[in-house]
Design an enzyme around this catalytic site. Sequence first.
Site, PDB file in Angstrom:
ATOM      1  N   GLU A 117       9.053  10.058   3.591  1.00  0.00           N
ATOM      2  CA  GLU A 117       9.233   9.257   4.811  1.00  0.00           C
ATOM      3  C   GLU A 117      10.705   8.993   5.113  1.00  0.00           C
ATOM      4  OE1 GLU A 117       6.652   5.852   4.081  1.00  0.00           O
ATOM      5  OE2 GLU A 117       4.992   6.901   5.028  1.00  0.00           O
ATOM      6  N   ASP A 139      -3.149   6.907   1.741  1.00  0.00           N
ATOM      7  CA  ASP A 139      -2.232   5.770   1.736  1.00  0.00           C
ATOM      8  C   ASP A 139      -2.974   4.446   1.790  1.00  0.00           C
ATOM      9  OD1 ASP A 139      -0.011   4.214   1.900  1.00  0.00           O
ATOM     10  OD2 ASP A 139       0.491   4.718   3.973  1.00  0.00           O
ATOM     11  N   GLU A 185      -2.030  -4.125   3.676  1.00  0.00           N
ATOM     12  CA  GLU A 185      -1.499  -3.419   4.841  1.00  0.00           C
ATOM     13  C   GLU A 185      -2.609  -2.910   5.749  1.00  0.00           C
ATOM     14  OE1 GLU A 185       1.000  -0.172   3.687  1.00  0.00           O
ATOM     15  OE2 GLU A 185       1.182   0.608   5.731  1.00  0.00           O
ATOM     16  N   HIS A 233      -7.686   5.879   8.043  1.00  0.00           N
ATOM     17  CA  HIS A 233      -6.458   5.984   8.830  1.00  0.00           C
ATOM     18  C   HIS A 233      -6.714   5.923  10.334  1.00  0.00           C
ATOM     19  CE1 HIS A 233      -2.269   6.965   9.528  1.00  0.00           C
ATOM     20  NE2 HIS A 233      -2.056   7.061   8.238  1.00  0.00           N
TER      21      HIS A 233
HETATM   22  C1  BDP Z   1       3.028   3.052   3.534  1.00  0.00           C
HETATM   23  C2  BDP Z   1       3.700   1.945   4.294  1.00  0.00           C
HETATM   24  C3  BDP Z   1       5.184   2.027   4.278  1.00  0.00           C
HETATM   25  C4  BDP Z   1       5.672   2.242   2.862  1.00  0.00           C
HETATM   26  C5  BDP Z   1       5.038   3.488   2.310  1.00  0.00           C
HETATM   27  C6  BDP Z   1       5.356   3.728   0.844  1.00  0.00           C
HETATM   28  O1  BDP Z   1       3.228   1.973   5.617  1.00  0.00           O
HETATM   29  O2  BDP Z   1       5.677   0.831   4.822  1.00  0.00           O
HETATM   30  O3  BDP Z   1       7.056   2.359   2.821  1.00  0.00           O
HETATM   31  O4  BDP Z   1       3.653   3.369   2.354  1.00  0.00           O
HETATM   32  O5  BDP Z   1       4.491   3.474   0.024  1.00  0.00           O
HETATM   33  O6  BDP Z   1       1.790   2.554   3.168  1.00  0.00           O
HETATM   34  O7  BDP Z   1       6.441   4.175   0.522  1.00  0.00           O
END
Ligand code: BDP
Length: 715
Positions: free
Chosen positions: A306, A380, A408, A536
């Site tokens: 990311e 995730d 989250e 998701h």
């Molecule tokens: C996702 C989140 C993000 C985190 C990422 C992570 O949306 O904010 O930075 O994972 O785990 O769930 O690095």
Amino acid sequence: MKKKLLLLFLLLLLYNGFANNGYKLWLQYSYIENDSLREVYHSHIQDLMPLGGSETIKAATKELQLGLTNMLDIPFYETDSIKGYTLIYGTKSYLSDNISSQLINEFNAVNDEGFIIKTITVKGAKQTIITGKTDVGVLYGVFHFLRLLQTYQPIENLNIIDSPKIKVRVLNHWDNLDRTVERGYAGFSIWDWHRLPDYLDIRYTDYARANASIGINGTVLNNVNANALILTPQYLEKVEALANVFRPYGIKVYLTARFSAPIEIGGLKTADPYDAEVIEWWKEKVKEIYARIPDFGGFLVKANSEGQPGPQNYGRNHVDGANMMANALDPFGGIVMWRAFVYSEHDTTDRAKQAYSEFVPYDGQFKDNVFVQVKNGAIDFQPREPFHPMFGAMPNTPLMMEFQITQEYLGQSTHSIFLPKLYEEVLESDTYRKGKGSLVAKVIDGSLNSKRITGIAGVSNIGNDLNWTGNPMLQANWYGYGRLAWNPYLSAETIADEWLRQTFANNEAFVEPVKQMMLNSYEAVVNYMTPLGLHHIMATGHHYGPGPWVSNLSRPEWNPVYYHKADTEGIGFDRTPTGSNATEQYAPEVAKMFNNIETCPEKDLLWFHHLSWNYKLQDGLALWDGLALKYQAGVDQVKSMIKTWDAAKPYLDETRYDEVKMLLNIQYKEAQWWRDACLLYFQQFSGKPLPDGVEKPTKTLEYFESLKFPFAPGN
Ligand code: BDP
């Protein structure tokens, strides 16, 4: 008149002016109202006899004095000789020969952080002894003993031996230096960086107490999306101050390390892990940290994920990056937790396959102080994911579990969901990597492939809200994570039971129904958000609320439509050999089970299969009808949670009752929102009416699609 005034005065005395705001977490130490139980306890604990004078033993004494004085309502003092029935606590090295000769087997059975609590006879009289090989082991024993009292257990003839099954048990704080918390829903960060190191908030000590009480032994203070400044002297001084507060409680401090730190704060031109200056920079940085914090734990790294920098920016790989840092930490006993949460914008295969593809080929190449930290599922932290295929697939690498405690994707801090149900489901999944019984828990505790280091991480749900977690019920998830980190085989039910008794009340008429409510709450959220394997489908960015219609984000795998693939034919992501074939990443037995529509668990159906709207579910219902009824069931479950909570009112203090009640009412509204928005959206494709039993939508699809939450927290 005089009498009335006196009564009023007494009442005022009793009322201490503050409501129970939940700050005390599960360490309430409420007065034991039952006279006979209180007497039994008191007759078995008359004096406290600490052995040794370490800070940890002092912390144990303080905790015992606080707990016992509150629960039994008489002050407790230290003594240095056995008088009457004495509670003796200290490490093996301080025990008299008479006592240690009675504990030979127990000491053989316990590991370095474990404890022994035993009723033994010394000089003809019974005594309770709490011991272990280290002071921290003793402290864990003391907390366990207090738990016995808080949960009204007998203490007359104790014989308890317990050791943590996992070595590194950490919280991951996604806290930024400006005190915002990524995916944090309980206020701002508890770390007051600006006033550290000189101002030590009492919360730091209470945080350490709470963690030690459940066996958490490490904390990663800052966000995985790291800021290199944390590694500068200005911040390391603050980190050192926190480490000093935590040390007596057996808690080590860890930091996230931004891969490009050598450039950003070191003035180098590169962060290439093969560059001699870079290697030297990390070595010096680590030395500098250990000079301040001799028991520093190590680094957590999110690299090439990311947008975070990493070794791939220099044509190197994860092994190169992780081992470089591991080399720097090794002389000091530090570790690297290298995250496997990667999915590439250049890789067009199923996102669920990418971490496995990127990491499994490196099995056995990491230095032995490197963990690969793997999220519980391959996407995730969705409300429900099948276990991550990497578990069991890297037998020569210690894999660390990463659970998310902060919600989250599960209603954030508003929805009262008991997460140990989710954790339990993952831990007891069978990877079949070494035949039947190769549970994920055995991968994590190292017993499947005999591992030197073992670890587990939980992304914290803690903030500076009065009650720490933004919702009193969600303290149970911090508690439950810690208990499972200690023993990944504990049942969610045991955890809920313990937590309720310590946090609220021991009355069976309270505990039983509220426990059931907690245990069912996980299935409820899956039902009203993502039933039958959907995933998701939440709104963009803040992830608050439904957004199955979202299709305009720049990367395909950020869009909900990528995951549900609903069309007039049907719904679901085909991950079998006719689709992305993600199932081939599991052991053959597991792949076969998921591939076959007859054996694929219905809870994971649409995760692995794209099915027609008319597909017949096990109960004979058509998929569309079954899906709609699941959404409705979720809403109904929340309604019944509210009923249970109302019935529990007589056992609850007003403040926490009211808070949870208001939150449950919001949860009910939001469960309906999820149901209506998702069903109206999917109905465009199924073209079918809502089955009987499903309530009519409260608003139109256009309305739901128009909702915007520009300032939703945690983003
Ligand atoms: C996702 C989140 C993000 C985190 C990422 C992570 O949306 O904010 O930075 O994972 O785990 O769930 O690095």
